[in-house]
Design an enzyme around this catalytic site. Structure first.
Site, PDB file in Angstrom:
ATOM      1  CB  CYS A 139      -0.929   0.003   1.215  1.00 13.15           C
ATOM      2  SG  CYS A 139      -2.079  -1.399   1.268  1.00 13.15           S
ATOM      3  CB  ALA A 140       4.105   2.114   1.479  1.00 14.04           C
TER       4      ALA A 140
END
Length: 373
Positions: A139-140
């Protein structure tokens, strides 16, 4: 400074209300005769109303193993990726041959040649375009990708760089897996893609935009470079947190990617994020109260509540993120690109004021991008 010239988001073709997806998960993940009360409660608490999926719901039970799921990933990731990049370049008034760097990120499938390589000829990119495929940031990666574009364009300020994220999270759902982590993931994650075009400070202003991109998979307007002043990237920060590698990621098995998702994620956010954000902003003479637009990854309700509480955000600061979570779910690395697009589509915050893009992922890590609207 790096300028974001356009951002464009697309979604997978099959849209379903959460209740229909929950029914599919109950039939594929729970043993026959199992009480589905826990599953229903988990999916309701995700605060997701609808999601887009890569396949018709009835086809998920037909996927036989990791190879079959990954074949679907390669085909659809190439299709959605091409659509996203075309839309972003058209909005920026740029041509495929203008692109000097293409960064591709995904954590929901693998390919060699990588998806970015498969798009070079399809999109008409130059044969000497530089490519950087990234895997593992989860997700980063949406925020990290913007940061790496910024790093590159500081060295090549006359050039054009594109970030493409494609995440087909539904293809990682594990049949016959009634673990709490899998049930949470099946209620939270959706499928989509996003592309962002950035230019260095010495690149001339783009020309007139190309034709508008429309269709059922497009969730909203792109940021149009010539008519909307795109935000600039001021600075970036990457942080890894000690002894947290167990809280998020994949366990790679014969059946594919099995999600690792520990219940301690909100507490990790509360413990580490406030000091990092405040220190990062303080280096630029800012505090969280100065931020006029928060582009925050929708990690889930408990994570968003932890972010708002830890940073003492004003009421409504994360409304765009909450709305994205409800409408499309968590798109992993693609989410922050959709949320940036939605923030700009609503009318960008006060020109010249600061914004902050923020996403967290496996490691456990955090990526921060300071913007100037």
């Amino acid at each position: 400074m790096t300028r974001i010239a356009a951002v464009h988001g697309v979604l997978a073709p099959y849209r379903h209300p959460q209740s229909e997806i929950t029914d599919m998960v109950a039939s594929t993940c729970l043993p026959a005769g199992t009480d589905r009360h826990v599953l229903d409660r988990l999916h309701e608490s995700a605060r997701v109303r609808t999601r887009h999926m890569s396949l018709p719901l009835e086809d998920y039970v037909k996927i036989d193993g990791f190879g079959a799921a990954n074949d679907v990933f390669i085909e659809l990731a190439s299709d959605l990726g091409a659509e996203a990049v075309r839309g972003a370049l058209g909005s920026a008034g740029l041509r495929p041959e203008d692109v000097d760097l293409l960064v591709f990120t995904s954590v929901t499938g693998v390919a060699a040649p990588s998806v970015d390589a498969r798009l070079v000829g399809r999109l008409g990119l130059r044969p000497d375009v530089k490519r950087v495929p990234m895997f593992g940031l989860g997700c980063a990666a949406g925020a990290a990708g913007v940061a790496r574009l910024h790093d590159y364009l500081r060295g090549w300020p006359e050039q054009v760089a594109v970030l493409l994220s494609v995440e087909l999270c539904s293809l990682t759902f594990q049949r016959d897996d009634a673990s709490l982590a899998n049930l949470v993931a099946t209620g939270l994650f959706g499928d989509g893609a996003g592309a962002l075009v950035a230019v260095g400070e010495d690149f001339p202003a783009p020309g007139p935009p190309g034709p508008a991109v429309t269709g059922p998979s497009v969730t909203g307007p792109s940021l149009v470079g010539p008519t909307v002043a795109g935000p600039s990237v001021v600075a970036t920060r990457s942080r890894m947190y000690p002894d947290t590698g167990h809280v998020m990621g994949w366990s790679v098995t014969g059946s594919g990617f099995r999600v690792v998702l520990d219940s301690s994620v909100p507490e990790v956010v509360r413990r580490f994020l406030p000091d990092d954000v405040r220190a990062f902003l303080a280096e630029h003479g800012l505090t969280p109260a100065d931020i006029t637009g928060w582009v925050c990854h929708p990690g889930g309700p408990k994570v968003l509540e932890a972010v708002a509480e830890a940073l003492e955000l004003r009421e409504g600061a994360l409304d765009v993120t909450w709305r994205s979570l409800a409408e499309v779910g968590n798109l992993s690395s693609s989410s922050v690109l959709h949320i940036l697009r939605d923030t700009l589509a609503e009318g960008p915050p006060e020109p010249g004021s600061p914004g902050l893009m923020m996403a967290m992922g496996p490691g456990f890590c955090c990526e921060l991008v300071l913007l100037r609207w």
